[in-house]
Scaffold this motif. Sequence first.
Motif, PDB file in Angstrom:
ATOM      1  N   CYS A 242       0.815  -1.217   0.000  1.00 54.96           N
ATOM      2  CA  CYS A 242       0.000   0.000   0.000  1.00 54.96           C
ATOM      3  C   CYS A 242       0.845   1.262   0.000  1.00 54.96           C
ATOM      4  N   GLU A 243       1.998   1.217   0.616  1.00 57.03           N
ATOM      5  CA  GLU A 243       2.876   2.384   0.779  1.00 57.03           C
ATOM      6  C   GLU A 243       2.182   3.515   1.542  1.00 57.03           C
TER       7      GLU A 243
ATOM      8  N   GLU B 195      -0.786   0.765   5.788  1.00 60.78           N
ATOM      9  CA  GLU B 195      -2.052   0.098   6.063  1.00 60.78           C
ATOM     10  C   GLU B 195      -1.984  -1.431   6.107  1.00 60.78           C
ATOM     11  N   CYS B 196      -0.904  -2.012   5.591  1.00 59.79           N
ATOM     12  CA  CYS B 196      -0.961  -3.459   5.386  1.00 59.79           C
ATOM     13  C   CYS B 196       0.116  -4.266   6.096  1.00 59.79           C
ATOM     14  N   GLY B 197       1.183  -3.634   6.537  1.00 57.97           N
ATOM     15  CA  GLY B 197       2.227  -4.358   7.261  1.00 57.97           C
ATOM     16  C   GLY B 197       3.235  -5.089   6.384  1.00 57.97           C
TER      17      GLY B 197
ATOM     18  N   CYS C 106       5.519  -4.159   4.435  1.00 56.97           N
ATOM     19  CA  CYS C 106       6.861  -3.579   4.316  1.00 56.97           C
ATOM     20  C   CYS C 106       7.630  -3.599   5.627  1.00 56.97           C
TER      21      CYS C 106
ATOM     22  N   CYS D 231       7.560   1.821   4.812  1.00 58.99           N
ATOM     23  CA  CYS D 231       6.987   2.790   3.874  1.00 58.99           C
ATOM     24  C   CYS D 231       6.688   4.114   4.551  1.00 58.99           C
TER      25      CYS D 231
HETATM   26  S1  FES Z   1       3.460  -1.014   2.299  1.00 62.64           S
HETATM   27 FE1  FES Z   1       1.619  -1.309   3.368  1.00 62.64          FE
HETATM   28  S2  FES Z   1       2.195  -0.721   5.381  1.00 62.64           S
HETATM   29 FE2  FES Z   1       3.947  -0.237   4.216  1.00 62.64          FE
END
Ligand code: FES
Lengths: 841, 183
Positions: B44-45, B48-50, B52, B64
Amino acid sequence: MSDTVHADDEEGPVTSDQLRLIGTPFRRVDGRAKVTGQTRFADDLSFPRMVHMKLVRSTVPHAKIVSIDTSKASAMPGVVGLLTGDSMPDPFGILPVSQDEHALCIDKVRFVGDPVVAVAALTEDQAHEAALAVEVEYQSLETIATVEEAIATPEPRIHEYGDEGNLHKKLSMEFGDVDAGFEEADQIFEDVMYFEGNTPLPMEQHATVALTEETDRITVYSSTQTPHYLHRSLAKVLGLPAARIRVIACPNGGGFGGKSDPFNHEICAAKMALALGRPVKICLTREEVFYCHRGRHPVLMKIRTGVKKDGTLTAQHLQTALDGGAYGSYGVASTYYTGALQTVTYDLPKYRFESIRAFTNKAPCGPKRGHGTPQPRFAFEVHLDKIAHQLGIDPAALRMQQLVKPDSITSNWLKVGSMGLGKCIEAVVEGSGWHQRHGKMPEGRGLGLACGSYLSGAGLPIYWNHMPQSGVQLKLDRSGGVALFCGETEIGQGSDSVIAAITAEILGIDLKDIRLCVADTDLTPVDLGSYSSRVTLMAGNAAIEAAERARTLVARGAARKLDVPARELVFADGRVFHGENPDHGISFQEAVVEAESRFGTLGTTGSYTPPRSPGRYRGAGVGPSPAYSYSAAVVEAEVDRETGIYRIEHVWMAHDVGKCINPAMVMGQIEGSVYMGLGEAMMEEQVYRRLPKKRSDALVHKHPSMLEYKSLTFAEMPPVTSYIIEDPDPNGPFGAKEVGQGPLLPMMPAVANAIFDAVGVRIDQVPIAPHMVKQAIEAKEKGKPGRFGPKSFPEIDFGVPLLVPTPAEGGDGKAINIEDAGVRDGTGTMTERKDAVKGDN
Amino acid sequence: MSQQSTTRTLRVNGEPQQVAFAVHHSLLEVLREELGLTGTKHGCELGECGTCTVLIDGKPVLSCLELAAECEGRSIETVEGMMQGNELHPLQSCFADLGAAQCGYCTPGILLAAQALLAENDSPTRDQIVEALSGNLCRCTGYHKILEAIEWAAAQLRGDDQYQPPDSAIYGDPLPGKQAADV
Ligand code: FES
Ligand code: FES
């Protein structure tokens, strides 16, 4: 070396059922790469002089493009290339019958997110900045948000093709004398249900890297589930011979159907690379992934079923209305799939199915996991729960008493092979303590049961041809190593491991002695792609054929050396030896040396084409499969009456996979399907809203972000008791059937049925939000029906139904009124009619 | 946007690396694009998703959301640093053997979050593991195998070689009651 008659015996060994590797929980062949970060996904690739591309996407949902001004953008720092739609005038699309997309929009945009301009620059930041500087002037057109609006608004048309106005597809078919079936019934039940759209949401954002080798030769790496179809679309739009285009599907960071279409960004990256003569990369943002979509269609359904007092189903009439979004995608197939598999679980002697798919100004919908079948399955399984309740029959017993028989043909002419649904139901019923607990738990606690079935690959390819759907080549040489070439695509489901294990099993060698080369349209034989749960069965069967042929060659080489008939040799543990005297043998490598000495360079091929289906009517192309998987689930829910908030306490899932190639991987697919099904049942929704009139009236995605698009986290995933049922199918490799999609299907209805058992209200739509439960409870307390769901199904003229007598009525699989129904002969549904008629389908 | 660049020394997997990058770039971008450490993924950058997740000074951090320029002098660990020589870290081998990595895209982030947890607590309960990983999404596995793999790895790291993941995680649950009798 004595040269005996044995050495010329052309029969090789027979594959025994003494399996060493198949059925064991071996480590996936890509396991180590995936836990070390070595797996190269598309966005992990980079090449010298690579530039970065961004797409300028439409900010309005439906408009004519008045002008595009790229002058500011082209003067921005780092910008090296710009493309607009006129450079790629040829349309493309996954189905031959709906070639309705352009790499970049030409005259008109059809949804927020439709790509209009492509910009390439030295860095990603520069490309981003330049994309923001492109000015596009739009002249807005009326927008269509729902199926009802599409019916009411035939003009302006979103597309200039389609069955009528803004209806992309209309179909009506009737199997057997349905009116007579309803007359036989003691009671007729009717429900209207709604399944909201939701999106695949793979963790990996789509990415593509394209690079040229010659002025007219290009390689495209992409996160695609279907490199073969991308290859075809690239050839069409770029106007290059297919032999000059090489598509390599990188391992996908999840697909779930969302990477099954050829996409604009893939074609634009290739075009840009050809224009610039340097590598071009694009990686979509998460927001763009929501715009690409091709996920679950929102479907409104009306289901009517005639039932005898004892619960026997006499006839069903199903109507579905699909909200297709802005393009065709797989939509024609999806439309058929919202009816095709209703018949493969319980005997449905007469069946009428009518459907429409509407174009709307939203992201296009397509083949998310389960492709078109979870929606009607939800309707059917909740409907059955209501029927059982009203008739006072146990829901499990109601299903068990009318299971489709193995080796039978359904009323809509689908050939069912192995059928393990009964065993699945028994397992979850016993495991959950159903008989002791269903209907008998304290208020607020409940159990729900539901079932499902899915294809192990579609019987027909999406474009008409007589070639195999999957191919495998093996190369063996004096090193003792085996190189395996296959067009299949690893999307996380484990397909690389399946074909490697099958090959290793037959040749009796270690998995580490197999080198895989997959999903490369230059180097690997065609496989149609990782969709419709086809790879284990189809690529698996192709691998069996190739490996058995290789084994025969090697056995004939070894036979001469060992002076034993080739067919008496056994391949195991890296050796080739006499079955009756295991000490008498040589290593696999030595045996290959013998074969290479005798036959020269060694290579074999294998291919797979599904058996022909008995249906001969137009539309019979959707639904047939070499084998159907079956699943049953019981869900336990705890519902809070005050708030409507519910928790899933436990899931029991049984899945008939035919035969496990690798039980640990089968378990992973079962648990992953349960997870995704619960997400669809409880929270996942791809929904839109209109901005207020004064702010453009635009139809926009409500929440194109992972934070707001709710999906289950570690914290919400309940315990799952999984039962693997193995009812081998003669069409499957070693008996194997699919497992990647089937176990998702029962989850949504099982949750709805569990909520009913807990608090006595019916939620006739998914996802089921707490406020729906609360409203239904309140309505019930006020003496109104305790239900939340759609009120009615629109009046639709589906046209004259195509009449197809059933097998029981003595039909021959053909329709009897093709003139009246206004359709042509032949089974093809996804090919242009004229092409379908040309073929002998 | 400014393309002003900076040069810093980042300590990644124990090795100091001098690297030049645009000042506004995230640690995720610098790891993947400047240092070629593409094992760290992104979903997601936007935090939101963890996906990275990396470790900074032993703590899980969303790379990110972290400016690379602010990471100088801190110890950064990525999935590429997990192996011990040519041997997999127990978390890695348990994930590979149980099938806790399907597409493998969420895997690097989850491995590092799990590594941080196990460094603090060598015998976490199921609930503690769930809590530690609740910011990491996975679309493939349904999470169960990940939990089982972490419990197995924790046992190995404690030196408990007797521990085996439950058979039910691999073969499914034994068929109940009368069905079992038929088999
Ligand atoms: S890419 Fe999703 S939290 Fe960093
Ligand atoms: S393994 Fe695919 S997202 Fe987790």
